[in-house]
Design an enzyme around this catalytic site. Structure first.
Site, PDB file in Angstrom:
ATOM      1  N   GLY A 146       4.490  12.240   0.852  1.00 12.49           N
ATOM      2  CA  GLY A 146       4.976  11.401   1.390  1.00 12.49           C
ATOM      3  C   GLY A 146       6.793  11.329   1.479  1.00 12.49           C
TER       4      GLY A 146
ATOM      5  N   ARG B 173       0.367  16.782   3.923  1.00 17.12           N
ATOM      6  CA  ARG B 173      -0.197  16.787   2.294  1.00 17.12           C
ATOM      7  C   ARG B 173      -1.568  17.961   2.178  1.00 17.12           C
ATOM      8  NH1 ARG B 173       1.103  12.275  -0.366  1.00 17.12           N
ATOM      9  NH2 ARG B 173       1.633  10.345   0.771  1.00 17.12           N
TER      10      ARG B 173
ATOM     11  N   ASP C 229       1.570  16.553  -7.116  1.00 14.07           N
ATOM     12  CA  ASP C 229       0.529  17.281  -6.427  1.00 14.07           C
ATOM     13  C   ASP C 229       1.270  18.644  -5.836  1.00 14.07           C
ATOM     14  OD1 ASP C 229      -1.589  15.954  -7.409  1.00 14.07           O
ATOM     15  OD2 ASP C 229      -1.561  14.596  -5.696  1.00 14.07           O
TER      16      ASP C 229
ATOM     17  N   LYS D 292      10.323  15.092  -6.045  1.00 12.39           N
ATOM     18  CA  LYS D 292      10.258  14.138  -4.858  1.00 12.39           C
ATOM     19  C   LYS D 292       9.283  13.219  -5.133  1.00 12.39           C
ATOM     20  CE  LYS D 292       7.472  13.725  -2.189  1.00 12.39           C
ATOM     21  NZ  LYS D 292       6.192  13.449  -1.564  1.00 12.39           N
ATOM     22  N   THR D 293       9.575  11.860  -5.116  1.00 13.94           N
ATOM     23  CA  THR D 293       8.275  10.725  -4.810  1.00 13.94           C
ATOM     24  C   THR D 293       8.978   9.405  -5.203  1.00 13.94           C
ATOM     25  OG1 THR D 293       6.079   9.819  -5.232  1.00 13.94           O
ATOM     26  CG2 THR D 293       7.071  10.935  -7.092  1.00 13.94           C
ATOM     27  N   ILE D 294       8.909   8.633  -4.183  1.00 13.55           N
ATOM     28  CA  ILE D 294       9.416   7.200  -4.207  1.00 13.55           C
ATOM     29  C   ILE D 294       8.456   6.645  -5.347  1.00 13.55           C
ATOM     30  CG2 ILE D 294      10.054   6.749  -2.046  1.00 13.55           C
ATOM     31  CD1 ILE D 294       7.569   4.944  -1.743  1.00 13.55           C
ATOM     32  N   ASP D 295       7.523   7.062  -5.670  1.00 17.43           N
ATOM     33  CA  ASP D 295       6.582   6.504  -6.709  1.00 17.43           C
ATOM     34  C   ASP D 295       7.298   6.452  -8.115  1.00 17.43           C
ATOM     35  OD1 ASP D 295       4.838   5.784  -4.689  1.00 17.43           O
ATOM     36  OD2 ASP D 295       3.020   7.042  -5.423  1.00 17.43           O
TER      37      ASP D 295
ATOM     38  N   LYS E 167       7.408 -23.955   0.365  1.00 10.44           N
ATOM     39  CA  LYS E 167       6.200 -24.242   0.818  1.00 10.44           C
ATOM     40  C   LYS E 167       5.001 -22.856   0.778  1.00 10.44           C
ATOM     41  CE  LYS E 167       6.815 -23.503   5.709  1.00 10.44           C
ATOM     42  NZ  LYS E 167       6.803 -24.283   6.997  1.00 10.44           N
ATOM     43  N   TYR E 168       5.795 -21.596   0.338  1.00 11.23           N
ATOM     44  CA  TYR E 168       4.732 -20.329   0.275  1.00 11.23           C
ATOM     45  C   TYR E 168       4.646 -19.672  -1.189  1.00 11.23           C
ATOM     46  CZ  TYR E 168       4.290 -20.773   5.473  1.00 11.23           C
ATOM     47  OH  TYR E 168       4.114 -21.245   6.761  1.00 11.23           O
TER      48      TYR E 168
ATOM     49  N   GLY F 127       3.131   2.729  -4.791  1.00  5.68           N
ATOM     50  CA  GLY F 127       3.182   3.477  -5.785  1.00  5.68           C
ATOM     51  C   GLY F 127       1.876   3.335  -6.395  1.00  5.68           C
ATOM     52  N   ARG F 128       0.933   4.637  -5.758  1.00  4.79           N
ATOM     53  CA  ARG F 128      -0.556   4.571  -5.683  1.00  4.79           C
ATOM     54  C   ARG F 128      -1.008   4.811  -7.135  1.00  4.79           C
ATOM     55  NH1 ARG F 128      -1.277  10.242  -2.922  1.00  4.79           N
ATOM     56  NH2 ARG F 128       0.338  11.098  -3.853  1.00  4.79           N
TER      57      ARG F 128
ATOM     58  N   TYR G  12       6.296   1.698   3.625  1.00  2.00           N
ATOM     59  CA  TYR G  12       6.881   2.521   4.667  1.00  2.00           C
ATOM     60  C   TYR G  12       8.359   2.154   4.840  1.00  2.00           C
ATOM     61  CZ  TYR G  12       2.242   4.113   4.975  1.00  2.00           C
ATOM     62  OH  TYR G  12       0.884   4.462   4.601  1.00  2.00           O
ATOM     63  N   GLU G  13       8.614   0.765   4.597  1.00  2.00           N
ATOM     64  CA  GLU G  13       9.938  -0.013   4.857  1.00  2.00           C
ATOM     65  C   GLU G  13      11.129   0.888   4.138  1.00  2.00           C
ATOM     66  OE1 GLU G  13       7.316  -1.541   4.217  1.00  2.00           O
ATOM     67  OE2 GLU G  13       6.893  -3.202   5.712  1.00  2.00           O
TER      68      GLU G  13
ATOM     69  N   ARG H 166      10.707   4.203   2.515  1.00  2.00           N
ATOM     70  CA  ARG H 166      10.384   5.728   2.301  1.00  2.00           C
ATOM     71  C   ARG H 166      11.472   6.520   3.255  1.00  2.00           C
ATOM     72  NH1 ARG H 166       4.390   7.531   2.244  1.00  2.00           N
ATOM     73  NH2 ARG H 166       4.670   8.035   4.169  1.00  2.00           N
TER      74      ARG H 166
HETATM   75  P1  FBP Z   1       3.960  11.030  -2.657  1.00  2.00           P
HETATM   76  O1  FBP Z   1       3.377  11.061  -3.956  1.00  2.00           O
HETATM   77  O2  FBP Z   1       3.332  12.052  -1.846  1.00  2.00           O
HETATM   78  O3  FBP Z   1       5.484  11.014  -2.838  1.00  2.00           O
HETATM   79  O4  FBP Z   1       3.675   9.711  -1.725  1.00  2.00           O
HETATM   80  C1  FBP Z   1       3.569   8.415  -2.427  1.00  2.00           C
HETATM   81  C2  FBP Z   1       3.377   7.460  -1.349  1.00  2.00           C
HETATM   82  O5  FBP Z   1       4.551   6.863  -0.771  1.00  2.00           O
HETATM   83  C3  FBP Z   1       2.546   6.319  -2.048  1.00  2.00           C
HETATM   84  O6  FBP Z   1       3.270   5.315  -2.585  1.00  2.00           O
HETATM   85  C4  FBP Z   1       1.362   5.942  -1.074  1.00  2.00           C
HETATM   86  O7  FBP Z   1       0.286   5.533  -1.804  1.00  2.00           O
HETATM   87  C5  FBP Z   1       1.275   7.022  -0.464  1.00  2.00           C
HETATM   88  O8  FBP Z   1       2.459   7.854  -0.325  1.00  2.00           O
HETATM   89  C6  FBP Z   1       1.033   6.851   1.361  1.00  2.00           C
HETATM   90  O9  FBP Z   1       0.973   7.889   1.765  1.00  2.00           O
HETATM   91  P2  FBP Z   1       0.131   8.355   3.335  1.00  2.00           P
HETATM   92  O10 FBP Z   1       1.128   7.532   4.204  1.00  2.00           O
HETATM   93  O11 FBP Z   1       0.411   9.670   3.548  1.00  2.00           O
HETATM   94  O12 FBP Z   1      -1.066   7.434   3.187  1.00  2.00           O
END
Ligand code: FBP
Length: 550
Positions: free
Chosen positions: A81, A145, A176, A202-205, A242-243, A251-252, A424-425, A427
């Site tokens: 990602g 991927r 991975d 690398k990973t935003i997670d 009101k919401y 962050g999977r 996605y906003e 990444r």
């Molecule tokens: P990476 O672990 O490859 O950095 O990706 C993380 C991530 O942004 C997760 O937070 C998200 O679940 C996943 O990618 C979504 O990836 P895709 O857009 O390929 O489905």
């Protein structure tokens, strides 16, 4: 030339900071530590990585003077990602190998590991690199991927690298992808092929970190973007009153992003998946917990609020975790039968095959979630949790619970929801100063490792809560971070994921404050990332890192 924004134009001139050891170029003095071991399953990892296991941790020190080394040709891929700062890693590699020898060359393989296997590449020249300095995104060479795991793939990679006279490959990716890097390094080394492999974290997670790797790049910028958006929602909620906003955050596998955004914005509810797993909470208990906060705020006439939900939550709820493990095995075994089915047919097929508790849990889930749980795994065997609408499920279930509470006389408020998914906003946002500097330093460190003839290492920059003048650079053997895990129905060597530590300072701070934030309206509005201005607003590090290092 296509039009670029005023910010991109001004930002291109930013010169990222480097650790002092790299100030004279990438030809550094190397200090080696003691031999290392693995994160778990030591004997199995040792047996699988006979050529690369046990290498020492390396720390760079400044070279006495600028030295010219042999020119190198380096291949690079972006994998997995998108994460802010990837282009700066490539710029750091480029500048680093040019500092070793101006005749060095950089080849970018296109669309991730696929480019290596299919031999799709472009030479990265100074003009190309300059056009992407300090920009977000992975569009310079793309990403993918595909998992590199078969000998056939490795041989194709070798053939293509040898044809291009590539001395070393840099794989920029998450756990991975760095596992891929480690496996490839082992294959090349054990066969004496002479192509070195270096990884970059690398990973935003934020889940690729450990004692040595302080952060994965992109986490800082992505969390700042989400926190800005959450802050805006907080303000909107507090204005309209009101919401309830249910916000799912990427962050999977770990809740670092949700925790960081909670620390930055102080929402009313933030669920941390790791705590759910530790306390063995059921879905019903999570719903109850949120409903109680809604009711407590309603009693103060505050029929609004913000709830943060980590994307991976569903996999941490014990009963659903068991279900997913069984589904993974089932789907791996029945792959051929499932291939031609649509989502509905898959869910029906799976429901018929499951037995015992898992069958009941599966049946208790909304039909939409059942289908989402049966959708294809990613190439690494992970459930694609970004496709599971947990935020909608929870908003709906909390609504049902509140109706029951109203009937029982324990709740008298109004409950209207808005749901959001932020991932996605953030990444591909333009990297913050932290990520711009960190990424450039990681790339430059990768060049230094290549210059020193290393393989199977991850580029490393630490002490990053201090000013860059005190950053320490070096390399960490990737085998040191590995253990065995079950993937696609088999035990595989993988880098151990870093989950939120419930005894760590960031979670403990959050836990000490959340009851207060639940009922009071204590929102913080972080605002957008600042690229220009005083250091105290531009040169920040995450709350997680600051609390961990305190
Ligand atoms: P990476 O672990 O490859 O950095 O990706 C993380 C991530 O942004 C997760 O937070 C998200 O679940 C996943 O990618 C979504 O990836 P895709 O857009 O390929 O489905």
């Amino acid at each position: 030339m296509s039009r670029i924004s005023a910010l991109q134009k001004a930002r291109a001139a930013y010169q990222p900071k480097l650790p002092p050891a790299l100030a004279n170029g990438a030809a550094v003095k190397i200090c080696a530590g003691a031999p290392t071991t693995a994160a778990g399953d030591v004997e199995a990892i040792k047996g699988l990585f006979k050529a690369t296991f046990g290498s020492p941790v390396l720390t760079f020190e400044p070279a006495a003077e600028k030295a010219v080394k042999e020119a190198v040709t380096v291949g690079v891929i972006l994998s997995g990602g998108q994460a802010p700062g990837g282009h700066n890693v490539i710029a750091g590699i480029f500048d680093g190998i040019k500092s070793l020898n101006p005749a060095s060359r950089l080849i970018g393989f296109l669309k991730g590991p696929d480019g290596l296997v299919k031999n799709e590449y472009m030479e990265l020249t100074a003009d190309i690199i300059d056009a992407y300095r300090n920009t977000g995104g992975f569009d310079m060479i793309g990403s993918g991927r595909t998992k590199l795991e078969t000998e056939e793939q490795f041989e194709l990679v070798r053939k293509h690298c040898e044809a291009l006279k590539i001395d070393a490959l840099v794989i920029i990716g998450g756990d991975d992808s760095n596992t891929n890097a480690c496996v490839l390094a082992e294959y090349f080394k054990s066969n004496n092929y002479g192509i070195r492999v270096i990884g970059c974290p690398k990973t935003i997670d934020g889940d690729l970190k450990n004692e040595w790797i302080e952060a994965s790049f992109g986490f800082d910028t992505a969390c700042r973007v989400y926190s800005e958006l959450i802050g805006n929602l907080c303000r909107d909620a507090n204005s309209a009153k009101k919401y309830w906003h249910f916000v799912k955050l990427m962050g999977r596998s770990a809740s670092h992003i949700a925790l960081e955004c909670a620390l930055q914005t102080q929402p009313n509810v933030a669920i941390i998946s790791e705590e759910v797993a530790e306390k063995k909470m059921t879905l019903g208990q999570i719903v109850d917990q949120i409903a109680k906060v809604v009711a407590a705020r309603a009693a103060e006439k505050n029929n609004f609020g913000i709830a943060l939900i980590p994307e991976g939550l569903i996999e941490f709820i014990p009963e659903i975790k068991v279900l997913i493990a069984e589904l993974n095995e089932l789907m791996a075994a029945e792959g051929a039968a499932l291939e031609s089915m649509d989502a509905e047919a898959k869910a029906a097929f799976v429901a018929g095959k499951l037995a015992g508790d898992s069958a009941n849990v599966f049946k208790s889930l909304p039909a939409g979630i059942q289908k989402q749980l049966c959708s294809d795994r990613d190439p690494h065997g992970n459930v694609q949790v970004s496709l599971i609408e947990t935020e909608k499920m929870l908003a709906e279930m909390v609504g049902v619970r509140l109706k029951e509470m109203k009937a029982a006389g324990t709740y008298t408020g109004k409950f209207a929801t808005q749901t959001h998914f932020f991932g996605y906003e953030g990444r591909c946002a333009a990297p913050s100063n932290y990520d711009a500097d960190y990424c450039y330093s990681l790339g430059y460190s990768a060049a230094a490792l290549i210059g020193a003839g290393c393989t199977g290492y991850m580029a490393n920059v630490r002490n990053t809560t201090a000013p860059a003048a005190q950053w320490i650079a070096g390399g960490i053997p990737i085998t040191m971070m590995m253990n065995m895990e079950r993937r696609h129905g088999a035990d595989k060597p993988v880098i151990r994921k870093a989950l939120v530590e419930l005894y760590g300072a960031p979670f403990k701070y959050f836990a000490s404050k959340r009851d207060e934030w639940a009922v009071a309206t204590a929102f913080v509005y972080p605002g957008p990332i600042q690229y220009f201005g005083p250091s105290e607003v531009c040169d920040l590090c995450t709350c997680n890192l600051a609390l961990e290092k305190k």
